[in-house]
Design a protein around this motif. Sequence first.
Motif, mmCIF file in Angstrom:
data_model
loop_
_atom_site.group_PDB
_atom_site.id
_atom_site.type_symbol
_atom_site.label_atom_id
_atom_site.label_comp_id
_atom_site.label_asym_id
_atom_site.label_seq_id
_atom_site.Cartn_x
_atom_site.Cartn_y
_atom_site.Cartn_z
ATOM 1 N N GLY A 51 0.271 5.937 0.428
ATOM 2 C CA GLY A 51 -0.453 6.564 0.838
ATOM 3 C C GLY A 51 -1.917 6.240 2.041
ATOM 4 O O GLY A 51 -2.393 6.737 1.803
ATOM 5 N N GLY A 52 -1.968 5.118 2.596
ATOM 6 C CA GLY A 52 -2.710 5.077 3.544
ATOM 7 C C GLY A 52 -4.083 3.999 3.549
ATOM 8 O O GLY A 52 -3.832 3.993 2.125
ATOM 9 N N ASN A 97 0.141 6.673 6.667
ATOM 10 C CA ASN A 97 0.768 6.894 5.307
ATOM 11 C C ASN A 97 2.001 7.120 5.638
ATOM 12 O O ASN A 97 3.188 6.783 4.684
ATOM 13 C CB ASN A 97 0.052 8.648 5.185
ATOM 14 C CG ASN A 97 -1.473 8.835 4.995
ATOM 15 O OD1 ASN A 97 -1.494 8.047 3.638
ATOM 16 N ND2 ASN A 97 -1.773 9.767 5.776
ATOM 17 N N GLU A 98 2.576 7.447 7.187
ATOM 18 C CA GLU A 98 4.036 7.410 7.224
ATOM 19 C C GLU A 98 4.707 6.100 7.896
ATOM 20 O O GLU A 98 4.729 6.871 8.613
ATOM 21 C CB GLU A 98 4.421 8.298 7.145
ATOM 22 C CG GLU A 98 4.334 9.751 5.890
ATOM 23 C CD GLU A 98 4.958 10.765 6.557
ATOM 24 O OE1 GLU A 98 6.375 10.866 6.452
ATOM 25 O OE2 GLU A 98 4.780 11.474 6.833
ATOM 26 N N TRP A 118 0.521 -1.658 -0.009
ATOM 27 C CA TRP A 118 0.718 0.488 0.229
ATOM 28 C C TRP A 118 0.956 1.260 0.052
ATOM 29 O O TRP A 118 1.423 1.415 0.460
ATOM 30 C CB TRP A 118 -0.985 -0.474 1.097
ATOM 31 C CG TRP A 118 0.031 0.584 2.421
ATOM 32 C CD1 TRP A 118 -0.063 1.456 2.700
ATOM 33 C CD2 TRP A 118 0.126 -0.546 3.690
ATOM 34 N NE1 TRP A 118 0.367 2.082 4.306
ATOM 35 C CE2 TRP A 118 0.719 0.426 4.027
ATOM 36 C CE3 TRP A 118 1.039 -1.713 3.378
ATOM 37 C CZ2 TRP A 118 1.713 0.235 5.627
ATOM 38 C CZ3 TRP A 118 1.385 -1.976 4.638
ATOM 39 C CH2 TRP A 118 1.582 -0.768 5.907
#
Length: 298
Positions: free
Chosen positions: A164-165, A294-295, A162
Amino acid sequence: MKRWVVGCMVTCMALAVLCMPGAAFAGPDGQQARATVSLDFQWLRQGRAGFVHVYGQDISEVTAVFQERVFNFYPEAQAYVGLISADMESDVGTHTMQVWVRYTDGTAERFDQPVDVTYGEFGQSNVTLPASMSALLEPEINQDEIDRLANITTRFTPERYWVGGFIPISLDPLIGWFGTSRLYNGTYWYRHTGIDIAMPVGTPIIATAGGRVMLSETLAIRGGYILIDHGWGIYSGYAHLSERFVVPGQWVRQGDVIGLSGMNGRSTGAHIHWEIAVGGTWVDPEDFLTLGLNEPGA
Ligand SMILES: [Zn+2]
């Protein structure tokens, strides 16, 4: 007996590491630890997941054992990152997570990290099924499906598929909550493994994140079902589908329409059942969306 065997397996793993040449241990009596274990959370509720970061130089591999499940960690820019999960039926209290850090020089350290597990605050509900569906309350049918899915969701894919979340399919109107103890026809208890969102039959269903399709078939309880591997031990499942547009092995991107909602399997109305597994156990999808996916390496 089962608990003894599992306990023995964990002990044997510990002994195996103890016997490794050059193994060093962190802790009050140990040498200066070369790595730092950091939890992204103060506690984990039952049925929730959380990130763990391990910082240090020259690390070659990190794994953890938590609630008798093994978790792989993955190298990101700043740290090795693991996503651990508390089983929805795990005991409330402090659990010890053993984190094993191996270094490029062949040495290793073990960290015994306390993890507090708190109540999931799950509800209860009664469900009445028509006689035509009573066969779907047979324990064997349910256990077969549980085992079938666990055989897939306990696997760890080292790649992160994945970017970007994750995004929700839809959260409105929510008609079934994660973890609810459901009593079917006054006789059969079942813990709800995902969330239910009401929608007309035929509503397009999207992939919540990029990944690889592991299952696309009709199951007894979940009906038309798709299971996607997102990597890092994360899987998303979509149940009661009237149409499936993907096949096992196929890659999907976030937002791709993978099927249409329906009301087959053990379903009493038109809705999508959406579920997320992390590290071989089901977690609350709504909470999962808030994890900062996301990160993960930040
Ligand atoms: Zn459901």
